[in-house]
Design a protein around this motif. Structure first.
Motif, PDB file in Angstrom:
ATOM      1  N   PHE A  32     -31.167  25.390  22.370  1.00  0.00           N
ATOM      2  CA  PHE A  32     -30.441  24.133  22.566  1.00  0.00           C
ATOM      3  C   PHE A  32     -31.406  22.948  22.508  1.00  0.00           C
ATOM      4  O   PHE A  32     -31.166  21.960  21.801  1.00  0.00           O
ATOM      5  CB  PHE A  32     -29.703  24.183  23.912  1.00  0.00           C
ATOM      6  CG  PHE A  32     -29.115  22.877  24.349  1.00  0.00           C
ATOM      7  CD1 PHE A  32     -27.998  22.353  23.718  1.00  0.00           C
ATOM      8  CD2 PHE A  32     -29.663  22.166  25.408  1.00  0.00           C
ATOM      9  CE1 PHE A  32     -27.448  21.139  24.133  1.00  0.00           C
ATOM     10  CE2 PHE A  32     -29.119  20.962  25.826  1.00  0.00           C
ATOM     11  CZ  PHE A  32     -28.009  20.443  25.182  1.00  0.00           C
ATOM     12  N   ARG A  43     -27.624  15.000  25.366  1.00  0.00           N
ATOM     13  CA  ARG A  43     -26.772  16.186  25.247  1.00  0.00           C
ATOM     14  C   ARG A  43     -27.072  17.078  26.441  1.00  0.00           C
ATOM     15  O   ARG A  43     -28.188  17.084  26.957  1.00  0.00           O
ATOM     16  CB  ARG A  43     -27.107  16.957  23.964  1.00  0.00           C
ATOM     17  CG  ARG A  43     -26.738  16.209  22.715  1.00  0.00           C
ATOM     18  CD  ARG A  43     -26.342  17.166  21.597  1.00  0.00           C
ATOM     19  NE  ARG A  43     -25.898  16.409  20.449  1.00  0.00           N
ATOM     20  CZ  ARG A  43     -26.605  16.254  19.343  1.00  0.00           C
ATOM     21  NH1 ARG A  43     -27.774  16.816  19.213  1.00  0.00           N
ATOM     22  NH2 ARG A  43     -26.127  15.550  18.341  1.00  0.00           N
ATOM     23  N   GLU A  44     -26.068  17.865  26.860  1.00  0.00           N
ATOM     24  CA  GLU A  44     -26.332  18.803  27.945  1.00  0.00           C
ATOM     25  C   GLU A  44     -25.506  20.056  27.774  1.00  0.00           C
ATOM     26  O   GLU A  44     -24.482  20.072  27.082  1.00  0.00           O
ATOM     27  CB  GLU A  44     -26.119  18.165  29.315  1.00  0.00           C
ATOM     28  CG  GLU A  44     -24.710  17.813  29.680  1.00  0.00           C
ATOM     29  CD  GLU A  44     -24.622  17.208  31.083  1.00  0.00           C
ATOM     30  OE1 GLU A  44     -25.535  16.477  31.513  1.00  0.00           O
ATOM     31  OE2 GLU A  44     -23.615  17.468  31.744  1.00  0.00           O
ATOM     32  N   MET A  45     -26.006  21.112  28.408  1.00  0.00           N
ATOM     33  CA  MET A  45     -25.289  22.389  28.434  1.00  0.00           C
ATOM     34  C   MET A  45     -25.412  22.955  29.835  1.00  0.00           C
ATOM     35  O   MET A  45     -26.398  22.716  30.531  1.00  0.00           O
ATOM     36  CB  MET A  45     -25.851  23.366  27.386  1.00  0.00           C
ATOM     37  CG  MET A  45     -27.207  23.946  27.739  1.00  0.00           C
ATOM     38  SD  MET A  45     -27.928  25.077  26.507  1.00  0.00           S
ATOM     39  CE  MET A  45     -26.786  26.417  26.479  1.00  0.00           C
ATOM     40  N   THR A  46     -24.400  23.711  30.239  1.00  0.00           N
ATOM     41  CA  THR A  46     -24.429  24.395  31.531  1.00  0.00           C
ATOM     42  C   THR A  46     -24.211  25.878  31.271  1.00  0.00           C
ATOM     43  O   THR A  46     -23.270  26.257  30.558  1.00  0.00           O
ATOM     44  CB  THR A  46     -23.343  23.842  32.473  1.00  0.00           C
ATOM     45  OG1 THR A  46     -23.578  22.437  32.672  1.00  0.00           O
ATOM     46  CG2 THR A  46     -23.372  24.556  33.822  1.00  0.00           C
ATOM     47  N   VAL A  47     -25.112  26.685  31.819  1.00  0.00           N
ATOM     48  CA  VAL A  47     -25.057  28.134  31.664  1.00  0.00           C
ATOM     49  C   VAL A  47     -25.385  28.774  33.003  1.00  0.00           C
ATOM     50  O   VAL A  47     -25.873  28.112  33.917  1.00  0.00           O
ATOM     51  CB  VAL A  47     -26.065  28.640  30.586  1.00  0.00           C
ATOM     52  CG1 VAL A  47     -25.698  28.130  29.207  1.00  0.00           C
ATOM     53  CG2 VAL A  47     -27.493  28.263  30.935  1.00  0.00           C
ATOM     54  N   ARG A  70     -30.178  19.059  30.485  1.00  0.00           N
ATOM     55  CA  ARG A  70     -29.846  17.822  29.778  1.00  0.00           C
ATOM     56  C   ARG A  70     -31.055  17.400  28.945  1.00  0.00           C
ATOM     57  O   ARG A  70     -32.179  17.400  29.439  1.00  0.00           O
ATOM     58  CB  ARG A  70     -29.511  16.741  30.798  1.00  0.00           C
ATOM     59  CG  ARG A  70     -29.135  15.404  30.203  1.00  0.00           C
ATOM     60  CD  ARG A  70     -28.807  14.385  31.274  1.00  0.00           C
ATOM     61  NE  ARG A  70     -27.697  14.844  32.103  1.00  0.00           N
ATOM     62  CZ  ARG A  70     -27.596  14.602  33.405  1.00  0.00           C
ATOM     63  NH1 ARG A  70     -28.524  13.923  34.049  1.00  0.00           N
ATOM     64  NH2 ARG A  70     -26.552  15.049  34.084  1.00  0.00           N
ATOM     65  N   ASN A  93     -30.572  33.840  29.714  1.00  0.00           N
ATOM     66  CA  ASN A  93     -30.147  32.593  29.072  1.00  0.00           C
ATOM     67  C   ASN A  93     -31.305  31.676  28.668  1.00  0.00           C
ATOM     68  O   ASN A  93     -31.071  30.618  28.068  1.00  0.00           O
ATOM     69  CB  ASN A  93     -29.164  31.834  29.967  1.00  0.00           C
ATOM     70  CG  ASN A  93     -27.758  32.386  29.832  1.00  0.00           C
ATOM     71  OD1 ASN A  93     -27.366  32.866  28.775  1.00  0.00           O
ATOM     72  ND2 ASN A  93     -27.001  32.328  30.909  1.00  0.00           N
ATOM     73  N   THR A 120     -27.607  23.279  34.730  1.00  0.00           N
ATOM     74  CA  THR A 120     -27.365  22.353  33.629  1.00  0.00           C
ATOM     75  C   THR A 120     -28.706  21.900  33.081  1.00  0.00           C
ATOM     76  O   THR A 120     -29.627  21.595  33.846  1.00  0.00           O
ATOM     77  CB  THR A 120     -26.543  21.136  34.109  1.00  0.00           C
ATOM     78  OG1 THR A 120     -25.278  21.611  34.585  1.00  0.00           O
ATOM     79  CG2 THR A 120     -26.330  20.125  32.995  1.00  0.00           C
ATOM     80  N   VAL A 154     -31.124  28.309  26.135  1.00  0.00           N
ATOM     81  CA  VAL A 154     -31.559  26.984  26.578  1.00  0.00           C
ATOM     82  C   VAL A 154     -32.658  26.463  25.646  1.00  0.00           C
ATOM     83  O   VAL A 154     -32.640  25.308  25.217  1.00  0.00           O
ATOM     84  CB  VAL A 154     -32.043  27.031  28.050  1.00  0.00           C
ATOM     85  CG1 VAL A 154     -32.711  25.726  28.453  1.00  0.00           C
ATOM     86  CG2 VAL A 154     -30.879  27.349  28.977  1.00  0.00           C
TER      87      VAL A 154
END
Length: 137
Positions: free
Chosen positions: A21, A4-8, A65, A14, A63, A18
């Motif tokens: 997440f 899974r990944e997120m970009t902030v 991951r 933040n 990002t 993170v």
């Protein structure tokens, strides 16, 4: 492998998002509290460094991951940013035998990350800093 990944935006504000997440994934793994705390400290240090230095004075994306391996159970967290090239593994480790008053400022957070993670790798590819930490669970 599960990923899974997120970009902030790479900002210190933040870091909690993170961390949450990553922790959601760690909770699914029933990660031991000590390992989770070590990973949380690593996130704070590494994402904080990206936030404070990668794009200054601007703000850019980062990002994060999370990859989980089942046999053996391990988590790999990858931090990717397009900021200034910087290899944190190229920095000298602080001399922790010196009294605090004699040590140079900085480097202790990365030292802790190096000591608590099972593997750390860095590469600069296609204009991106790619830092991976791995923790066996």
């Amino acid at each position: 492998m599960i990923m899974r990944e997120m970009t902030v935006d790479a900002t210190v504000e933040n870091i909690p998002a993170v961390t949450d997440f990553v922790n959601r994934k760690l909770e699914e793994l029933q990660c031991p509290p000590k390992s989770q705390m070590q990973i949380d400290i690593a996130i704070d240090e590494l994402f904080g460094n990206i936030s404070n230095y990668a794009y200054k004075p601007d703000i850019g994306p980062a990002t994060v991951r999370v990859e989980v391996e089942k046999h053996p159970v391990a988590v790999t967290i990858t931090f990717i940013d397009g900021g200034r090239q910087f290899d944190p593994l190229s920095t000298d480790e602080p001399d922790v035998t010196l009294p605090a008053s004699e040590r140079r400022i900085g480097g202790l957070g990365l030292y802790l990350v190096r000591k608590t993670m099972d593997e750390i790798t860095y590469e600069y590819r296609n204009g991106k800093n790619i830092l991976k930490i791995r923790k066996n669970i």
